[in-house]
Design an enzyme around this catalytic site. Structure first.
Site, PDB file in Angstrom:
ATOM      1  N   GLU A  96       0.660   0.759   5.134  1.00  0.00           N
ATOM      2  CA  GLU A  96       0.333  -0.639   4.867  1.00  0.00           C
ATOM      3  C   GLU A  96       1.491  -1.564   5.228  1.00  0.00           C
ATOM      4  O   GLU A  96       1.297  -2.772   5.367  1.00  0.00           O
ATOM      5  CB  GLU A  96      -0.019  -0.812   3.386  1.00  0.00           C
ATOM      6  CG  GLU A  96      -1.259  -0.037   2.954  1.00  0.00           C
ATOM      7  CD  GLU A  96      -1.401   0.020   1.446  1.00  0.00           C
ATOM      8  OE1 GLU A  96      -2.539   0.250   0.981  1.00  0.00           O
ATOM      9  OE2 GLU A  96      -0.400  -0.151   0.721  1.00  0.00           O
TER      10      GLU A  96
ATOM     11  N   ASP B 145     -12.808  -0.059   1.612  1.00  0.00           N
ATOM     12  CA  ASP B 145     -13.990   0.716   1.235  1.00  0.00           C
ATOM     13  C   ASP B 145     -14.690  -0.011   0.100  1.00  0.00           C
ATOM     14  O   ASP B 145     -14.208  -1.034  -0.386  1.00  0.00           O
ATOM     15  CB  ASP B 145     -13.591   2.143   0.805  1.00  0.00           C
ATOM     16  CG  ASP B 145     -12.574   2.123  -0.330  1.00  0.00           C
ATOM     17  OD1 ASP B 145     -12.993   1.945  -1.488  1.00  0.00           O
ATOM     18  OD2 ASP B 145     -11.362   2.274  -0.063  1.00  0.00           O
TER      19      ASP B 145
END
Length: 255
Positions: free
Chosen positions: A12, A216
């Protein structure tokens, strides 16, 4: 003003680390911190670790050891709001610990010793972060990233729920969301660190803001969707959003 930029996972933050000027690595409290300049501003990059305890420890170290005067978190999360979809971005307005339960001594979700269950993010930093997120999703269509193909990307701002659990069940996600909604809360996303960072920053009176890319839907496919999305999309989102956010901070004299 030193800005601390936190993420939970190396993927990230890899784009930010590569863009860091005058980079120096410092080991402290069992963690590595990358100190340098990003877009001309002093920053320290750090991985929070996964979960609330690790995140709180890292946050305290950033403030105590590195003198961070404001913190921003960038990472991924599972979508929980009905209109929050993969590829969207959620900027946190508040955080709450969905797994905090000290009943009957305290009300559900209430962290003992604090006035309310929810911890507010800094309004000014959050406003600028939302504008950076809106710019990101507006330009992401031109990236021709297969994982974003056909998606109508949006930036949201609201409550994010944190807990020491990676949600991989639609039933679990539904129960968390339903319980919170019944109590008047409207969670947009769920993750594992933000509420702990918000609580620590509240203790130190240090401004905090956070942005989460939706990787998600916190359902039965989350464990499949998550790794691929982090590698392909999350780093690019983070680099774009943080760059625009820092530039806006500089232009408004907040740097």
């Amino acid at each position: 003003m030193t800005t601390a930029i936190l993420s939970a996972l190396a993927q990230e933050q890899q784009g930010l680390a590569h863009a860091l000027d005058q980079r120096q690595t410092i080991t402290h409290a069992g963690r590595q911190f990358e100190v340098g300049a990003l877009h001309g501003q002093p920053v320290v990059l750090a991985l929070s670790g996964i979960g609330k305890v690790a995140a709180a420890t890292t946050t305290a170290a950033l403030i105590e050891r590195f003198g961070a005067q404001r913190l921003v978190f960038t990472g991924v999360a599972g979508g929980m709001g009905a209109d929050v979809h993969v590829g969207d971005v959620v900027v946190a307005k508040q955080f709450l610990q969905h797994d905090m339960d000290a009943r009957p001594l305290f009300a559900r979700w209430q962290v003992p010793g604090y006035a309310t269950p929810a911890f507010d993010c800094d309004p000014s930093l959050t406003r600028d972060l939302l504008q950076a997120a809106q710019d990101c999703v507006a330009t992401a269509d031109s990236w021709q990233e297969p994982m974003l193909a056909g998606l109508q990307l949006r930036a949201h701002c609201g409550l994010i729920a944190s807990g020491d659990q990676f949600i991989v069940s639609a039933q679990t996600s539904h129960l968390i969301c339903q319980d919170l909604q019944t109590a008047g809360y409207q969670p947009l996303a769920v993750e594992m660190e933000g509420a702990a960072i918000a609580q620590t920053c509240a203790d130190y009176a240090v401004p905090f803001a956070a942005v989460r890319t939706i990787s998600d839907r916190a359902d039965d496919n989350a464990h499949v969707d998550f790794p691929a999305f982090v590698n392909a999309v999350a780093s690019r989102y983070a680099q774009h959003i943080i760059a625009h956010w820092l530039q806006r901070q500089a232009s408004t004299g907040s740097a």
